[in-house]
Design a protein around this motif. Structure first.
Motif, mmCIF file in Angstrom:
data_model
loop_
_atom_site.group_PDB
_atom_site.id
_atom_site.type_symbol
_atom_site.label_atom_id
_atom_site.label_comp_id
_atom_site.label_asym_id
_atom_site.label_seq_id
_atom_site.Cartn_x
_atom_site.Cartn_y
_atom_site.Cartn_z
ATOM 1 N N ASN A 189 7.906 7.584 -9.373
ATOM 2 C CA ASN A 189 9.154 7.686 -10.046
ATOM 3 C C ASN A 189 10.359 8.559 -9.448
ATOM 4 O O ASN A 189 9.858 9.331 -8.574
ATOM 5 C CB ASN A 189 8.779 8.420 -11.396
ATOM 6 N N PRO A 227 4.396 5.819 -17.278
ATOM 7 C CA PRO A 227 5.088 4.641 -16.352
ATOM 8 C C PRO A 227 5.053 4.874 -14.868
ATOM 9 O O PRO A 227 5.119 6.068 -14.572
ATOM 10 C CB PRO A 227 6.404 5.047 -17.386
ATOM 11 N N SER A 229 7.719 3.443 -11.462
ATOM 12 C CA SER A 229 8.999 2.667 -11.148
ATOM 13 C C SER A 229 9.972 3.008 -12.299
ATOM 14 O O SER A 229 10.770 1.954 -12.862
ATOM 15 C CB SER A 229 8.907 1.126 -11.013
ATOM 16 N N GLN A 230 10.342 4.361 -12.507
ATOM 17 C CA GLN A 230 11.166 4.766 -13.586
ATOM 18 C C GLN A 230 12.427 5.642 -13.036
ATOM 19 O O GLN A 230 11.930 6.462 -12.194
ATOM 20 C CB GLN A 230 10.470 5.462 -14.756
ATOM 21 N N ILE A 242 15.400 7.642 -19.856
ATOM 22 C CA ILE A 242 15.362 6.828 -18.840
ATOM 23 C C ILE A 242 16.702 6.349 -18.715
ATOM 24 O O ILE A 242 17.487 5.710 -19.569
ATOM 25 C CB ILE A 242 14.335 5.510 -19.253
#
Length: 245
Positions: A189, A227, A229-230, A242
C-alpha cells in the motif's frame, strides 16, 4: 519478533515511525544514508528505553549502497516482515512543468521512484520469507492525478511538476507490485502522511509527525484481512481514509 526496515529513518516522520513500531514490539532496522546520523538516532531511541533497534546504512540513490545494505541485513536475519520506503526529497519549490530543469526531474525521480524500486527488489526475497509481509511506500496527496485535476481540491494550486510526477509514478509502481503479489500474503500500500511540519517543507505543514507516523504504522501492521493496493490518506479523504488515485 517481527522485523522492519525503514529508509530515511534518522529524523522526522521516519524516525517517529521507528519509535512507534518499537513500542508495538517490532525490531527496527533504522535506515540512514549517514552513519553518524543513524547512530545518533539509535542512541536517542535507546535513551528512551527502546533498545530493539539498530542502524543500517542505506543510500537509496546509490545501487551499491542498497546491495551492501541487503548483504549486511541478510547476515543478521533471514526474514524481513515489513519494508517502509520512506526516504524522499522534494527537489525544491517552485517547480513548473515549463521551466523546471530536467536535472531536477532526474534527481527527484532517482530518490522517490528508482530508489524505492531498487530497494524493494533488493529486499523482496527476505520479505517473501515472512508469513505476513508488508510493503509501505510513503507517497503524498500531491501524487493523486484525480485530485490534481479537481479545481475544488484544497491543494489544487500546489503542483510541483517533478515532485508530483515522481509520487504519481510511485503510486503506479505500487499498484503493479500489489497486483503481481495479489495471490500471496503480501499487503502493498501507499500512505500519504499528510501535510506535516518537518524539515521537508521548512515546518510549514499543519500536521504532527506523530499523526503522520501513525498512518504509516497502521499500514505496516495490517492484519491478514487488511486491504492491499490502496492509497491511504486521512488528509485527502478524512471520511474513508482512501484517496482517489
Amino acid at each position: 519478533m517481527k522485523t522492519v526496515l525503514i529508509t530515511g529513518a534518522n529524523k522526522s516522520i521516519g524516525f517517529e515511525t521507528a519509535r512507534q513500531l518499537l513500542k508495538q514490539g517490532y525490531y527496527v532496522y533504522l535506515g540512514s544514508r549517514d552513519l553518524k546520523k543513524g547512530e545518533q538516532a539509535v542512541a536517542q531511541l535507546h535513551s528512551e528505553g527502546l533498545t530493539n533497534v539498530e542502524s543500517l546504512i542505506i543510500d537509496v540513490n546509490r545501487p551499491e549502497s542498497i546491495l551492501t545494505a541487503r548483504k549486511a541485513l541478510g547476515e543478521k536475519i533471514k526474514v524481513l516482515d515489513v519494508l517502509v520506503n520512506n526516504a524522499g526529497i522534494s527537489g525544491g519549490f517552485p517547480q513548473t512543468a515549463a521551466d523546471a530543469p530536467v536535472s531536477t526531474f532526474r534527481e527527484v525521480f532517482e530518490t522517490n521512484l528508482f530508489g524505492v524500486i531498487e530497494t524493494t527488489q533488493a529486499f523482496l526475497d527476505l520479505l517473501k520469507q515472512s508469513p505476513e509481509p508488508r510493503i509501505v511506500n510513503v507517497t503524498s496527496g500531491l501524487g493523486s492525478l484525480t485530485l490534481h485535476n479537481d479545481p475544488d481540491w484544497k491543494y489544487y494550486h500546489v503542483k510541483g511538476a517533478a515532485y508530483t510526477a515522481s509520487k504519481a509514478a510511485l503510486n503506479a509502481y505500487s499498484i503493479v507490485l500489489a497486483y503481481e503479489l495479489r495471490d500471496t500474503a503480501f499487503k502493498v500500500n501507499v500512505v500519504d502522511p499528510g501535510y506535516t511540519a518537518t524539515d521537508f517543507n521548512h515546518h510549514s505543514g499543519t500536521g504532527t509527525v506523530e499523526d503522520a507516523a501513525g498512518r504509516i504504522v497502521k499500514a505496516a501492521t495490517l492484519g491478514a484481512e487488511g486491504p492491499t493496493s490502496q492509497f491511504f490518506s486521512d488528509d485527502n479523504a478524512p471520511e474513508t481514509g482512501i484517496s482517489p488515485w
